[in-house]
Structure formats: structure tokens, C-alpha cells
Scaffold this active site. Structure first.
Site, short mmCIF file in Angstrom:
data_model
loop_
_atom_site.label_atom_id
_atom_site.label_comp_id
_atom_site.label_asym_id
_atom_site.label_seq_id
_atom_site.Cartn_x
_atom_site.Cartn_y
_atom_site.Cartn_z
N CYS A 95 41.26 41.42 51.94
CA CYS A 95 41.46 41.44 50.31
C CYS A 95 39.95 41.59 49.57
CB CYS A 95 41.68 39.80 49.59
SG CYS A 95 43.57 39.38 50.84
N CYS A 150 36.73 41.16 37.91
CA CYS A 150 36.73 39.81 38.68
C CYS A 150 34.88 40.39 39.29
CB CYS A 150 37.54 40.05 39.47
SG CYS A 150 38.99 39.34 38.31
N CYS A 193 39.94 49.14 38.21
CA CYS A 193 40.68 47.83 38.09
C CYS A 193 39.62 47.50 36.63
CB CYS A 193 40.55 46.83 38.76
SG CYS A 193 41.60 45.41 38.07
N CYS A 215 50.43 46.66 51.98
CA CYS A 215 49.98 46.35 50.44
C CYS A 215 49.19 47.85 49.60
CB CYS A 215 48.53 45.83 51.00
SG CYS A 215 47.21 45.33 49.67
N SER A 240 50.93 40.42 43.69
CA SER A 240 49.17 39.12 42.63
C SER A 240 49.10 39.49 41.23
CB SER A 240 48.62 39.42 44.37
OG SER A 240 47.65 38.38 44.06
N GLU A 248 44.01 53.51 47.89
CA GLU A 248 43.63 53.01 48.70
C GLU A 248 45.15 52.01 49.61
OE1 GLU A 248 39.60 52.92 50.59
OE2 GLU A 248 40.11 51.13 49.82
N CYS A 295 34.51 40.86 43.12
CA CYS A 295 35.92 41.95 43.88
C CYS A 295 35.17 43.68 43.57
CB CYS A 295 37.26 42.02 43.16
SG CYS A 295 38.64 43.70 43.79
N GLY A 350 43.83 46.67 41.79
CA GLY A 350 44.34 46.95 40.24
C GLY A 350 44.71 45.95 39.78
N GLU A 351 45.22 45.63 38.23
CA GLU A 351 46.39 44.71 37.86
C GLU A 351 47.95 44.83 37.89
OE1 GLU A 351 45.90 41.28 37.92
OE2 GLU A 351 48.06 41.46 36.54
N1 SAH Z 1 44.91 41.84 40.68
C1 SAH Z 1 44.88 41.17 41.53
C2 SAH Z 1 46.14 42.00 42.33
C3 SAH Z 1 44.47 42.12 43.75
S1 SAH Z 1 44.82 40.73 44.69
C4 SAH Z 1 45.05 39.61 40.93
O1 SAH Z 1 44.00 39.90 41.54
O2 SAH Z 1 45.90 39.44 42.39
C5 SAH Z 1 44.00 40.88 46.14
C6 SAH Z 1 43.59 39.21 46.01
O3 SAH Z 1 42.12 39.21 46.90
C7 SAH Z 1 43.87 38.88 44.94
O4 SAH Z 1 43.97 37.37 44.86
C8 SAH Z 1 41.93 38.95 44.56
O5 SAH Z 1 41.37 37.93 43.98
C9 SAH Z 1 41.19 39.06 46.08
N2 SAH Z 1 40.09 39.10 46.07
C10 SAH Z 1 39.33 40.16 45.10
N3 SAH Z 1 38.50 40.31 46.23
C11 SAH Z 1 38.11 39.52 47.67
C12 SAH Z 1 37.19 39.56 48.16
N4 SAH Z 1 36.07 40.09 48.09
N5 SAH Z 1 37.21 38.40 49.78
C13 SAH Z 1 38.60 38.35 49.18
N6 SAH Z 1 39.38 38.02 48.27
C14 SAH Z 1 39.37 38.80 47.51
#
Ligand code: SAH
Length: 353
Positions: A344, A116, A112, A105, A202, A92, A119, A172-173
Site C-alpha cells: 500500500c 497525501c 494521483c 489491486c 477505497s 502498476e 504516499c 489514483g483516486e
Molecule cells: N486514493 C484511494 C485509493 C488508494 S488506496 C484512497 O486514498 O483510498 C491505497 C491505500 O494505501 C490507502 O488507504 C492509502 O491511504 C494507503 N497508503 C498510502 N500510502 C501508504 C504507505 N506508504 N503505507 C501504507 N499505506 C499507504
């Protein structure tokens, strides 16, 4: 039969390919111009003869990704593209039209591995890294839509129909795929003239990757997904914290920021009843006090499979007020496209929207 992806060809390979089809020499330049603009298929290449366009459609594709679905948010400002890669993985990409420009984005992996707890992107695990071209093609896909589609309204405050900002915050990371990430960003900077300052990466805090970006030295913005100020809570929310602890991650991140002169961005999701208390805000203030950073508070966006709740409006403002009182720069991130599952943490491999 798998099709040839012309976007992945060098200029020489493209010339040979077209020559083998009996085409004159100048064709390669014509096709290459279209590929650089992100043409989604050969039919749009109106300066090629119809017969050649047909022939190419049978044996080849342009980009390494194909739009399978395009969703528009109700306010018309956010578009989510579901893109199929040549091995049928689906990723996406989100285009956000804002007052300061057009931001894309970008996803860095299909799926991934980070696990977490809040997510959606990690629910089915990691499928694979994306190539630099697959990341770049996401930006070109958004750019093509901005420039071409008649269903796209130009943004009122920002009349340029080009992508101006890139945030690598999709699925993804990115720092598990640093080599391809760097290749992609070099190309976006060079070919599309997107300045380093308008690019944000990020990460959940992969220290070797942060060090690699520091050595690379490009003045991009680095964002750290922190989400908790103390290690036990962060380890509960983000398994990667068992490997890289908060203080070490921040040391590496501030070293990046010192080298590049860019202010560090700290992302902090607010999860109702978990990390949104007064004590959590004080702990975060103590951790960041006196440091050159900006905290982005992200109210948690719903993910059906996760047994979590969004913070109340009161908790969000209370948290922000405490940070401000303690002299920390803070903003609340405006969510975009939650109604199409593009906010996000809502991006995933299998579309459920
Ligand atoms: N893997 C990287 C890139 C993903 S960025 C990272 O962890 O930074 C996506 C951002 O959205 C990250 O800050 C992540 O922690 C946040 N995120 C993930 N799930 C979310 C959710 N359900 N609501 C709001 N933010 C979320």
C-alpha cells in the site's frame, strides 16, 4: 504509427476490421474470444493462421496495456505488473494470491492529484484518468498470468486459477473517475462473474463520488482512507480534508453502507510518532463507537521521499488493543509484496524497484 487497440473495438467494428483484411466471417468470433480472455498478443492465438497473426502484430495490439516488467515477491505470493498504456504512461497492478482467493489491486488513474503526505503515488501529480477498458485490462492481465504462465504456482489452499477479488486500491483516486470506475466494475461483475461482495473501492473521501456510488447501489465494499480521527491532523496528512471534513465523509460513507447493507471499512495507516499514540486510538474509538465498521490498521510502508517512520511493533499492538477494549472491530492488514515495492502506498508511475 499508433496501433489499433482491438480490445476497444465493438463486435461490429472488429468484424469490419477483419473483413477489410480479407478474412472470413468466423475470424471475428475467434479473435473476440481471445480478447475476452486477456490475450497479451496475437502470437498466442493459435487457431489463427500464422500470416494473419503476423499481419495483426504489425497494425494492432490486443489489450490497451502492455507488460513492461513483472516482479515476483520473494514468497511467490505477490506479483507486480508494470503496464505501459498506449500513450506511454506507466501504471502498476498487483496480483495477490491468498488463502481466500486471487485478488487484483487495480489502479484507477495514472498518477494521483490528492497529495497525501505519506504516499508515493501522488509524488509526480496526476497524469490522467484511466478508461474503463484500461482498468478491466489490468484484471485480465492478472488472470492471463494466473491461468497460463508456467512460472505461476497454483495456490495451495485455493486451486482456482481465476481472479476472485478486486480491490481498487492502486494508484489514483477512483472517485475522481467514478463514471469509468462504474463501467469497469459492471464489466468485471458481468463478464468475469466477480460478485459485488468481492469488490472493494477505497477512497480518500470524495463525497460526491460516495453519493454517486450510493445511488448506483451495487453492494460492493467501500473503504475510507481515514488515517486521523480529528480534522486538524487529517488536514495535515491529507489535503482533501480541507474540502471534505471527517464527519461529512463518514455520514456519506455510512449512508452508502446502510443502503447496500455492506459493512464500512475504515483504513488507518499508522505513522510512527504521528498518529499512533494512545490518545489517537482513543479519539478514533470515540469517533467510531457504535458504528457498523471494521478498522484496518496499516503499518506505514516506507516511501524513500517521505520523511516519515513506520510505527513500532509495540505501538501497533497498543493501538489495536485500545480499539478492541472500546468495542471496535479491528484488523491489522498483512502487507504483501513490500520487497517489490507493491505494498500500500508504494505504487508509483516511474518504477524505482
Ligand atoms: N486514493 C484511494 C485509493 C488508494 S488506496 C484512497 O486514498 O483510498 C491505497 C491505500 O494505501 C490507502 O488507504 C492509502 O491511504 C494507503 N497508503 C498510502 N500510502 C501508504 C504507505 N506508504 N503505507 C501504507 N499505506 C499507504
Amino acid at each position: 504509427m499508433t496501433k489499433d487497440i482491438l480490445f476497444n473495438f465493438t463486435d461490429v467494428q472488429l468484424a469490419q476490421y477483419l473483413e477489410k483484411m480479407g478474412q472470413p466471417k468466423f475470424r471475428a468470433k475467434q479473435v473476440s474470444e481471445w480478447l475476452k480472455r486477456g490475450a497479451p498478443n496475437f502470437q498466442v492465438m493459435k487457431n489463427l493462421p500464422e500470416s494473419l497473426r503476423k499481419q495483426l502484430d504489425e497494425t494492432a495490439t490486443t489489450l490497451p496495456c502492455e507488460i513492461v516488467q513483472k516482479l515476483e515477491s520473494s514468497d511467490g505470493q505477490t506479483t507486480k505488473f508494470l503496464l505501459k498504456l498506449n500513450d506511454n504512461e506507466v501504471i502498476e497492478t498487483v496480483l495477490m494470491r491468498t488463502t481466500y482467493g486471487n485478488s487484483v489491486c487495480v489502479s484507477s488513474q495514472a498518477g494521483c492529484a490528492m497529495g497525501c503526505k505519506f504516499c508515493a503515488s501522488t509524488l509526480l501529480g496526476l497524469k490522467r484518468n484511466l478508461t474503463a477498458n484500461e482498468m478491466f485490462a489490468q484484471v485480465l492481465t492478472a488472470q492471463w498470468a494466473l491461468r497460463g504462465g508456467s512460472d505461476m504456482k497454483p495456490n495451495g489452499d485455493f486451486n482456482n486459477n481465476d481472479v476472485s477479488h478486486i480491490v481498487v486500491m492502486g494508484t489514483g483516486e477512483p472517485l475522481q473517475n467514478t463514471e469509468n470506475l462504474k463501467g469497469f466494475l459492471e464489466r468485471a461483475n458481468h463478464d468475469l462473474n466477480i460478485s459485488w461482495r468481492r469488490i472493494t473501492v477505497s477512497t480518500c473521501g470524495i463525497i460526491p463520488g460516495i453519493i454517486e456510488l450510493t445511488e448506483w447501489g451495487r453492494p460492493i465494499n467501500l473503504a475510507i482512507s481515514l488515517h486521523a480521527a480529528l480534522d486538524p491532523m487529517r488536514s495535515d496528512l491529507m489535503p482533501i480534508n480541507n474540502r471534505y471534513k471527517i464527519n461529512e465523509v463518514l455520514d456519506a460513507a455510512f449512508a452508502f453502507s446502510n443502503k447496500t447493507g455492506r459493512q464500512l471499512m475504515i483504513e488507518y495507516i499508522l505513522l510512527g510518532g504521528i498518529n499512533d499514540s494512545i490518545k489517537c486510538a482513543e479519539d478514533l474509538s470515540a469517533l467510531l463507537c457504535g458504528k457498523n465498521c471494521m478498522v484496518n490498521l496499516i503499518p506505514w510502508n516506507a516511501v524513500a521521499e517521505r520523511n516519515l517512520i513506520a510505527p513500532s511493533g509495540n505501538a501497533i499492538h497498543r493501538f489495536q488493543d485500545i480499539l478492541i477494549k472500546n468495542g471496535i472491530h479491528v484488523r491489522i492488514r498483512r502487507e504483501r509484496g513490500a520487497d517489490i515495492g507493491s505494498a500500500c502506498g508504494q505504487l508509483r508511475i516511474k518504477n524505482s524497484a
